[in-house]
Design a protein around this motif. Sequence first.
Motif, PDB file in Angstrom:
ATOM      1  N   GLY A  61      39.541  39.821  47.803  1.00  0.00           N
ATOM      2  CA  GLY A  61      38.562  39.182  46.929  1.00  0.00           C
ATOM      3  C   GLY A  61      38.931  39.341  45.467  1.00  0.00           C
ATOM      4  O   GLY A  61      38.841  38.393  44.683  1.00  0.00           O
ATOM      5  N   TYR A  62      39.386  40.554  45.079  1.00  0.00           N
ATOM      6  CA  TYR A  62      39.855  40.775  43.703  1.00  0.00           C
ATOM      7  C   TYR A  62      41.107  39.950  43.421  1.00  0.00           C
ATOM      8  O   TYR A  62      41.266  39.362  42.346  1.00  0.00           O
ATOM      9  CB  TYR A  62      40.163  42.261  43.478  1.00  0.00           C
ATOM     10  CG  TYR A  62      38.947  43.160  43.512  1.00  0.00           C
ATOM     11  CD1 TYR A  62      37.902  42.954  42.624  1.00  0.00           C
ATOM     12  CD2 TYR A  62      38.865  44.216  44.405  1.00  0.00           C
ATOM     13  CE1 TYR A  62      36.780  43.788  42.649  1.00  0.00           C
ATOM     14  CE2 TYR A  62      37.751  45.049  44.440  1.00  0.00           C
ATOM     15  CZ  TYR A  62      36.719  44.826  43.558  1.00  0.00           C
ATOM     16  OH  TYR A  62      35.616  45.637  43.579  1.00  0.00           O
ATOM     17  N   PHE A  63      41.999  39.926  44.381  1.00  0.00           N
ATOM     18  CA  PHE A  63      43.243  39.173  44.272  1.00  0.00           C
ATOM     19  C   PHE A  63      42.954  37.687  44.056  1.00  0.00           C
ATOM     20  O   PHE A  63      43.535  37.035  43.183  1.00  0.00           O
ATOM     21  CB  PHE A  63      44.037  39.379  45.564  1.00  0.00           C
ATOM     22  CG  PHE A  63      45.497  39.037  45.472  1.00  0.00           C
ATOM     23  CD1 PHE A  63      46.397  39.949  44.946  1.00  0.00           C
ATOM     24  CD2 PHE A  63      45.978  37.834  45.939  1.00  0.00           C
ATOM     25  CE1 PHE A  63      47.761  39.657  44.873  1.00  0.00           C
ATOM     26  CE2 PHE A  63      47.330  37.533  45.868  1.00  0.00           C
ATOM     27  CZ  PHE A  63      48.223  38.443  45.339  1.00  0.00           C
ATOM     28  N   SER A  78      45.116  45.964  44.102  1.00  0.00           N
ATOM     29  CA  SER A  78      45.237  44.507  43.920  1.00  0.00           C
ATOM     30  C   SER A  78      46.029  44.190  42.654  1.00  0.00           C
ATOM     31  O   SER A  78      46.883  43.296  42.640  1.00  0.00           O
ATOM     32  CB  SER A  78      43.850  43.863  43.833  1.00  0.00           C
ATOM     33  OG  SER A  78      43.127  44.046  45.028  1.00  0.00           O
ATOM     34  N   ALA A  79      45.770  44.944  41.581  1.00  0.00           N
ATOM     35  CA  ALA A  79      46.518  44.745  40.335  1.00  0.00           C
ATOM     36  C   ALA A  79      47.986  45.113  40.521  1.00  0.00           C
ATOM     37  O   ALA A  79      48.878  44.440  39.980  1.00  0.00           O
ATOM     38  CB  ALA A  79      45.894  45.578  39.217  1.00  0.00           C
ATOM     39  N   SER A  85      43.461  42.788  37.761  1.00  0.00           N
ATOM     40  CA  SER A  85      44.410  41.867  38.401  1.00  0.00           C
ATOM     41  C   SER A  85      44.697  40.664  37.509  1.00  0.00           C
ATOM     42  O   SER A  85      45.826  40.163  37.458  1.00  0.00           O
ATOM     43  CB  SER A  85      43.866  41.399  39.754  1.00  0.00           C
ATOM     44  OG  SER A  85      43.735  42.468  40.652  1.00  0.00           O
ATOM     45  N   ILE A  86      43.681  40.186  36.793  1.00  0.00           N
ATOM     46  CA  ILE A  86      43.859  39.023  35.921  1.00  0.00           C
ATOM     47  C   ILE A  86      44.817  39.350  34.783  1.00  0.00           C
ATOM     48  O   ILE A  86      45.717  38.567  34.460  1.00  0.00           O
ATOM     49  CB  ILE A  86      42.503  38.544  35.365  1.00  0.00           C
ATOM     50  CG1 ILE A  86      41.575  38.129  36.511  1.00  0.00           C
ATOM     51  CG2 ILE A  86      42.700  37.372  34.412  1.00  0.00           C
ATOM     52  CD1 ILE A  86      40.156  37.806  36.075  1.00  0.00           C
ATOM     53  N   ALA A 103      41.465  36.740  40.579  1.00  0.00           N
ATOM     54  CA  ALA A 103      42.475  36.615  39.523  1.00  0.00           C
ATOM     55  C   ALA A 103      43.120  35.229  39.557  1.00  0.00           C
ATOM     56  O   ALA A 103      43.328  34.594  38.515  1.00  0.00           O
ATOM     57  CB  ALA A 103      43.539  37.697  39.694  1.00  0.00           C
ATOM     58  N   TYR A 104      43.416  34.752  40.744  1.00  0.00           N
ATOM     59  CA  TYR A 104      44.027  33.426  40.870  1.00  0.00           C
ATOM     60  C   TYR A 104      43.064  32.318  40.458  1.00  0.00           C
ATOM     61  O   TYR A 104      43.496  31.247  40.015  1.00  0.00           O
ATOM     62  CB  TYR A 104      44.523  33.195  42.298  1.00  0.00           C
ATOM     63  CG  TYR A 104      45.961  33.596  42.505  1.00  0.00           C
ATOM     64  CD1 TYR A 104      46.991  32.862  41.926  1.00  0.00           C
ATOM     65  CD2 TYR A 104      46.295  34.715  43.246  1.00  0.00           C
ATOM     66  CE1 TYR A 104      48.312  33.218  42.097  1.00  0.00           C
ATOM     67  CE2 TYR A 104      47.620  35.094  43.425  1.00  0.00           C
ATOM     68  CZ  TYR A 104      48.622  34.337  42.854  1.00  0.00           C
ATOM     69  OH  TYR A 104      49.936  34.711  43.013  1.00  0.00           O
TER      70      TYR A 104
END
Length: 544
Positions: free
Chosen positions: A30-32, A198-199, A112-113, A35-36
């Motif tokens: 979800g975090y990944f 995730s980051a 992650s962003i 970011a996308y």
Amino acid sequence: MLLLTSVIVKFIGAVYKIPLTAFIGAVGRGYFAAAYNVYLPVHALLMGAFPIALSRLVSKYNAKENKKMLVSLKKGSDAVFLSAGLIGTALIIVAAKPYSILVASSPKSVYSIFVLAPSLLFSCLAARYRGYFEGFMNMQPTSVSQTVEALFKMIFGLLFAKLSMGYMLSLYAQNGEVFGVSLKSEAQALSFIYPFTSAAAMLGVTLGSAISWIYCAVYYLINKDKSLPYASGRQGRRELLSFSFPIMISCSVQSVFQFLDTASVQYSLGKIPKNYLALLYGGEVSGGDTVTYAFGLFSTALDFKNLVPGITMALGICAVPAICREFERKNAERLKTLVNDIYVFTSVLSCFGGTLIALESSNLLKLFYPSSYDIQRYCAPLIFWFGVTVPVYSLASTAVFCVQALGKPEKSVKSYVVSGIIRVALNVILIRHSPLVLIGAVLSGAIGYSVLFMMNARLASKLSGVRLGIKNTVIKPIFVSFFSYFVCKKLCFYIAEINNTLFNLLIEGALFSAIYCILCFFVKLTNFKQIFCGLKYQKNGINA
């Protein structure tokens, strides 16, 4: 060549994302994905405008044998792509925190962003070489650089995710703390760790794009034509910006609504009572992560759906210089054949891929997520409906590329607006106010992209004077897909008792593929002459 590369790249992407999800879980995905959601609209805006414009202009002046303008375009593109990459990267960094808090309801996705943002700069730097060579119908730099990027993204992404997860879990096991923060339970520890893993995985994406750019730069230095005349980059830069501007308008509208589409899914999930959402999806996570978890499930299903449009997009990329060349030469007969062949091949490939994904939705999840029973259970219906509806996504993309190749990208703006409004409105209605929830997002996307395809196909037909062959583009592929699906279902009933997921997947996939291919040749959807003709054009493009 691009189709083969797309298959390889998508396979690497699947190999990458599946174990990645096993490392970071649905919450981490979800975090990944969040970011996308910030990255992709900006990426689509820049990659959908400048490389396509450069490819078309190079094709145009190559057809006219104007070598001076070719040099000017190459020099002018250097400054344009560098500036675009820097501005886009800065925009993502600025938008990271407001998006994470106000839209995604996931403040921790900001890490992650930030890590992903620089990859846009490297993508732009690589795209200036790709677009230039694509104008000569030389797809080798694009093919190899995409493969290199996907491969190193997988290697570094998985390595960093695994190392970071192992390191932080060992810190927790030692004294119940991670980075000085005291954590009372394993569930609380994982909730704290997931944003950082995730980051770390996202760092692999950025390094992969950097290596891809390095390959493209080296390829150009080795293969550039040193006999070309001198020319200033000013005229090429001016013409590139002039031609890119209407494409950027249409791409910006597309990117805005693509962002709103995804954001409306997250927003609608956030407005559903968390106890009800947890009831729908098993309550596997704590209440604070419920929305991120549900969106992670949706993103996991998207991995399988995106396999098909990602492959068929290669046809659209090839269509731009090819259609432009025949359009500039006013070769009506060849243009008619080319346009219809591109639509038919897109339809045949997308129907094949989509139906196969729908057929094997459960087996695919059992194979790739053997221990994640929640992902198997909740993603199977999503993947099935994505598979059924995936051809409209592929056809919409091809229709847009055709309009761009004909030199009227600004004409697509209206279709983007109409399609975007439909998708956002249906997301809110079907996710928040119906029992469909995530399946509602699948259906709203299919309806919106169907409208996008029909409007752009009609526009391309009007601009080129080429009528879309509905029989070969829509009716025959749908018939072949449904017939192959139900025949395969009936035949596979007899092997369903075999308790081996991989065996079932391979046998059913081979059986479906054989039935589908035989029917395609039987109803004259394709033939060997078209395939070998494509190989001949690729050879000529590399020689040029």
